[in-house]
Design a protein around this motif. Structure first.
Motif, PDB file in Angstrom:
ATOM      1  N   GLY A 101       1.173  -1.443   0.239  1.00  0.00           N
ATOM      2  CA  GLY A 101      -0.356   0.056   0.020  1.00  0.00           C
ATOM      3  C   GLY A 101       0.897   1.253   0.208  1.00  0.00           C
ATOM      4  N   THR A 135      -3.755   2.218  -8.216  1.00  0.00           N
ATOM      5  CA  THR A 135      -4.409   3.273  -7.948  1.00  0.00           C
ATOM      6  C   THR A 135      -5.503   2.795  -9.172  1.00  0.00           C
ATOM      7  OG1 THR A 135      -2.949   4.888  -6.952  1.00  0.00           O
ATOM      8  CG2 THR A 135      -5.374   5.140  -7.361  1.00  0.00           C
ATOM      9  N   GLU A 145     -14.175   7.016  -6.415  1.00  0.00           N
ATOM     10  CA  GLU A 145     -13.032   7.304  -4.559  1.00  0.00           C
ATOM     11  C   GLU A 145     -11.884   6.312  -5.012  1.00  0.00           C
ATOM     12  OE1 GLU A 145     -14.967   9.919  -3.241  1.00  0.00           O
ATOM     13  OE2 GLU A 145     -12.966   9.147  -2.449  1.00  0.00           O
ATOM     14  N   PRO A 146     -10.573   6.969  -5.236  1.00  0.00           N
ATOM     15  CA  PRO A 146      -9.259   6.067  -4.942  1.00  0.00           C
ATOM     16  C   PRO A 146      -9.156   4.345  -4.000  1.00  0.00           C
ATOM     17  CG  PRO A 146      -9.088   8.510  -4.641  1.00  0.00           C
ATOM     18  CD  PRO A 146     -10.355   8.273  -4.098  1.00  0.00           C
ATOM     19  N   ALA A 147      -8.745   3.477  -5.200  1.00  0.00           N
ATOM     20  CA  ALA A 147      -8.327   2.605  -3.932  1.00  0.00           C
ATOM     21  C   ALA A 147      -7.190   1.246  -4.702  1.00  0.00           C
ATOM     22  CB  ALA A 147      -9.102   1.565  -3.968  1.00  0.00           C
ATOM     23  N   LEU A 148      -6.345   1.317  -3.415  1.00  0.00           N
ATOM     24  CA  LEU A 148      -5.209   0.605  -4.030  1.00  0.00           C
ATOM     25  C   LEU A 148      -5.843  -0.984  -4.806  1.00  0.00           C
ATOM     26  CD1 LEU A 148      -2.584   1.031  -1.118  1.00  0.00           C
ATOM     27  CD2 LEU A 148      -2.937   2.299  -3.600  1.00  0.00           C
ATOM     28  N   LEU A 196      -4.764  -4.054  -2.982  1.00  0.00           N
ATOM     29  CA  LEU A 196      -4.913  -4.345  -1.668  1.00  0.00           C
ATOM     30  C   LEU A 196      -5.886  -4.596  -1.718  1.00  0.00           C
ATOM     31  CD1 LEU A 196      -2.377  -2.763   0.264  1.00  0.00           C
ATOM     32  CD2 LEU A 196      -2.733  -4.558   0.341  1.00  0.00           C
TER      33      LEU A 196
END
Lengths: 272, 161
Positions: free
Chosen positions: B42, B48, B54-57, B60
């Motif tokens: 992370g 990304t 909305e941003p998310a990795l 993960l």
């Protein structure tokens, strides 16, 4: 190996799966960073409505699935609200905070976890649900001792009492703003007639779990936080137990711990 | 396990291993705009994506979590012939060297500008705090985001007149 990924819509279904040995997953930032360690079934708990925030006259009630981002954007009252946000802001970075949940930061026990340090200084309580039982409320200090009370069950809420006049201090040493801490020190107290009451001094990242330095707390309790008191706290902190750690030597962290304890207590006493 | 999700506006029926993460799923579908730059910790942000804006990795994010949700990757933004405003500003500002961080940077920037088209320097820094760049030193990336924000505000003002 992850054999199944359940996405229950109701808490009873989730609790039943957890009772049968499935692993709860919320933000997944901890669990999915090393999936090799996972064996069995996962239960996704993000669809259960556990992400609410409720503010009453005497409490901030946070759902276990409240993310750090949601916490930072919420309207939280008092010094307690400001303190929670201060700690949350120091936990990793923007996109991770969109996923990391309060419950996860407690349940995924890593020695550098930051929220449990804050929650100890706040005298927070955890509400734990378990299949076939009534919900139980456990003080965070008790919850962090011995076996985790949420095993086979679920943390559903974190309750933070709002105490008029309570003040906080927080110090955290890390290489960059986003990095894991080498040492964290948090302090809280209620200054009454110049004397410190209900003192809490909490250390994080120097033991597998955060803990309260009860000797230091006792020495400060009921007294003015003057130069002698601060010197005494810094000296006592040199005797705190420091677990071996691949990131920095115990000697280095001992000196840092002493300085951070002094600063955190001074901040809480309004002196820094 | 089977589930349905929307990726870049296209409804997809997925059949994957339960333990898959979103990064692996996307790359298995030929969506290579998500990159791996760290050890699934992370820290780098090269993976990304946007989930419901909305941003998310993605490395993960459990793959099944996007069931019923909308995933946006860099492939959804513009084309070489008709680039997205952010892509144009990144190129014009010199904010792309090796390009490895760029998809993640641009998506994180898009999420910021979609909710705030007049960000302060500190707000840009916060929004991009989970995206590492080893080439540019970030200055031109910030310039690109500020320029894109200015262009968006101008467009919004023109729209009102």
């Amino acid at each position: 190996m992850i054999r199944a990924y359940h996405q229950p819509k109701g808490i009873d279904e989730a609790l039943s799966l957890l009772k049968n040995g499935a692993q709860a997953v919320a933000g997944a930032t901890g669990l999915y960073s090393n999936r090799k360690k996972l064996d069995g079934e996962l239960v996704d708990i993000t669809g259960l409505g556990l992400d609410g925030i409720e503010v009453t006259k005497g409490e901030i009630r946070l759902g276990a699935c409240v993310t750090l981002t949601k916490l930072l954007e919420a309207d939280l009252p008092g010094n307690e609200g400001a303190f929670l946000k201060l700690v949350a802001r120091h936990i990793t970075a923007h996109t991770m905070r969109n996923a990391i949940t309060l419950g996860g930061n407690i349940a995924h026990t890593v020695f550098w976890a930051d929220m449990p340090v804050a929650l100890l200084a706040l005298d927070a309580k955890l509400v734990i649900a378990r299949a076939g039982e009534a919900e139980k409320t456990v003080a965070i200090a008790d919850a962090l001792q011995g076996a985790a009370p949420w095993k086979g069950g679920l943390i559903v809420k974190i309750i933070v009492p709002i105490v008029q006049g309570r003040t906080f201090g927080y110090e955290r040493l890390s290489k960059t703003k986003n990095d894991y801490a080498f040492v964290t020190a948090a302090a809280s107290m209620k200054l009454t007639d110049g004397k410190a009451k209900d003192v809490r001094v909490v250390l994080g990242a120097i033991q597998p779990k955060p803990f309260r330095a009860s000797d230091i707390e006792a020495a400060l309790e009921g007294k003015a936080v003057d130069a002698d008191a601060l010197a005494g706290a810094a000296k006592s902190a040199l005797d705190l137990p420091i677990a071996p750690n691949f990131r920095a030597s115990a000697d280095y962290r001992r000196d840092v711990t002493s300085a951070l304890v002094r600063r955190a207590v001074a901040q809480a006493a309004g002196q820094e | 396990m089977k589930f349905t999700t929307t990726i870049n506006g296209v409804i997809r029926d997925i059949d994957c291993e339960p333990g898959m993460n979103l990064y692996e799923l996307l790359r298995s579908l030929g969506i290579k705009g998500v990159k791996q730059g760290c050890d699934t910790e992370g820290t780098c942000g090269a993976c990304t994506v946007l989930i419901d804006g909305e941003p998310a990795l993605s490395c993960l994010t459990p793959a099944p979590r996007v069931a019923g949700h909308e995933v946006t990757t860099i492939e959804a933004l513009g084309t070489p012939e008709n680039p997205h405003l952010l892509q144009r500003e990144f190129v014009d500002a010199g904010a792309i060297q090796c390009g490895f961080c760029s998809p993640g940077m641009i998506l994180a920037s898009k999420a910021l500008l979609d909710r705030n088209n007049n960000p302060t320097h500190a707000e840009i820094a916060e929004a991009l705090s989970n995206n590492l760049c080893r080439c540019t030193g970030y200055v031109k990336i910030f310039d690109a985001v500020k320029n894109a924000a200015a262009a968006m505000r101008k467009e919004a003002a023109n729209g009102k007149n």
